[in-house]
Design a protein around this motif. Sequence first.
Motif, mmCIF file in Angstrom:
data_model
loop_
_atom_site.group_PDB
_atom_site.id
_atom_site.type_symbol
_atom_site.label_atom_id
_atom_site.label_comp_id
_atom_site.label_asym_id
_atom_site.label_seq_id
_atom_site.Cartn_x
_atom_site.Cartn_y
_atom_site.Cartn_z
ATOM 1 N N LEU A 77 6.941 9.775 -17.700
ATOM 2 C CA LEU A 77 7.645 8.636 -17.120
ATOM 3 C C LEU A 77 9.098 8.566 -17.597
ATOM 4 C CD1 LEU A 77 4.851 5.915 -17.370
ATOM 5 C CD2 LEU A 77 5.675 7.040 -15.275
ATOM 6 N N ASP B 59 12.820 13.409 -16.095
ATOM 7 C CA ASP B 59 13.113 13.634 -14.683
ATOM 8 C C ASP B 59 12.156 14.622 -14.035
ATOM 9 O OD1 ASP B 59 15.311 11.908 -14.620
ATOM 10 O OD2 ASP B 59 16.646 13.471 -15.364
ATOM 11 N N ARG C 98 -4.322 9.100 -13.361
ATOM 12 C CA ARG C 98 -4.448 8.519 -12.010
ATOM 13 C C ARG C 98 -5.913 8.293 -11.645
ATOM 14 N NH1 ARG C 98 0.531 11.808 -9.758
ATOM 15 N NH2 ARG C 98 1.991 10.070 -9.636
ATOM 16 N N ALA D 5 -2.807 4.376 -8.525
ATOM 17 C CA ALA D 5 -1.400 4.588 -8.893
ATOM 18 C C ALA D 5 -1.015 5.965 -8.387
ATOM 19 C CB ALA D 5 -1.230 4.468 -10.399
ATOM 20 N N THR E 219 1.846 6.999 -6.954
ATOM 21 C CA THR E 219 3.240 7.431 -7.110
ATOM 22 C C THR E 219 3.666 7.233 -8.559
ATOM 23 O OG1 THR E 219 4.200 5.254 -6.662
ATOM 24 C CG2 THR E 219 3.771 6.683 -4.740
ATOM 25 N N LYS E 220 4.756 7.879 -8.920
ATOM 26 C CA LYS E 220 5.271 7.748 -10.286
ATOM 27 C C LYS E 220 5.675 6.300 -10.575
ATOM 28 C CE LYS E 220 8.302 10.149 -13.540
ATOM 29 N NZ LYS E 220 9.240 11.262 -13.723
ATOM 30 N N VAL E 221 6.278 5.656 -9.616
ATOM 31 C CA VAL E 221 6.702 4.264 -9.797
ATOM 32 C C VAL E 221 5.489 3.357 -9.991
ATOM 33 C CG1 VAL E 221 7.813 2.286 -8.679
ATOM 34 C CG2 VAL E 221 8.867 4.542 -8.555
ATOM 35 N N ARG E 222 4.471 3.543 -9.171
ATOM 36 C CA ARG E 222 3.271 2.719 -9.296
ATOM 37 C C ARG E 222 2.586 2.974 -10.636
ATOM 38 N NH1 ARG E 222 1.991 -1.939 -8.475
ATOM 39 N NH2 ARG E 222 2.736 -1.822 -6.363
ATOM 40 N N LEU F 203 4.097 3.842 -13.387
ATOM 41 C CA LEU F 203 4.930 3.146 -14.367
ATOM 42 C C LEU F 203 4.581 1.660 -14.402
ATOM 43 C CD1 LEU F 203 7.313 2.819 -16.335
ATOM 44 C CD2 LEU F 203 8.805 2.659 -14.329
ATOM 45 N N VAL F 204 4.458 1.054 -13.238
ATOM 46 C CA VAL F 204 4.116 -0.373 -13.164
ATOM 47 C C VAL F 204 2.773 -0.622 -13.845
ATOM 48 C CG1 VAL F 204 3.502 -2.251 -11.590
ATOM 49 C CG2 VAL F 204 5.505 -0.825 -11.122
ATOM 50 N N LEU G 52 9.355 -1.055 -21.122
ATOM 51 C CA LEU G 52 10.557 -0.524 -20.479
ATOM 52 C C LEU G 52 11.565 -0.026 -21.498
ATOM 53 C CD1 LEU G 52 11.014 -2.994 -17.499
ATOM 54 C CD2 LEU G 52 10.009 -0.709 -17.496
#
Length: 101
Positions: free
Chosen positions: A43, A46, A70, A80, A82-85, A87-88, A98
């Motif tokens: 996370l 890059d 996942r 989850a 996606t990477k963003v999901r 992370l959330v 964060l």
Amino acid sequence: MTATLPFKPTREATRRSPGQPARQAEPRPELSDREVEVLIAWLASDSKREVTERLFLADSTVSTYIQRVRSKYDAVGRPARTKVRLLVRAVEDGYIELDDL
């Protein structure tokens, strides 16, 4: 006269101490220490290549750990994909803050 905030803090935000999961109502998957280590490294980077170099793992091993995480989220009904999901979810469950990124 009381000051008005530009936002209304949630009950969780006002009572949560550092390291405590932000949301208690939803099931939290049990991740191993190594899964959390790889997840946080991924996370915060890059690419998976950066994780492989930092943790001395093969590309396929990093992918396997992320897929396991996942799968565990899917198993508790909190996908989850996606990477963003992801992370959330990790922030919600207290696996990462964060500031760690």
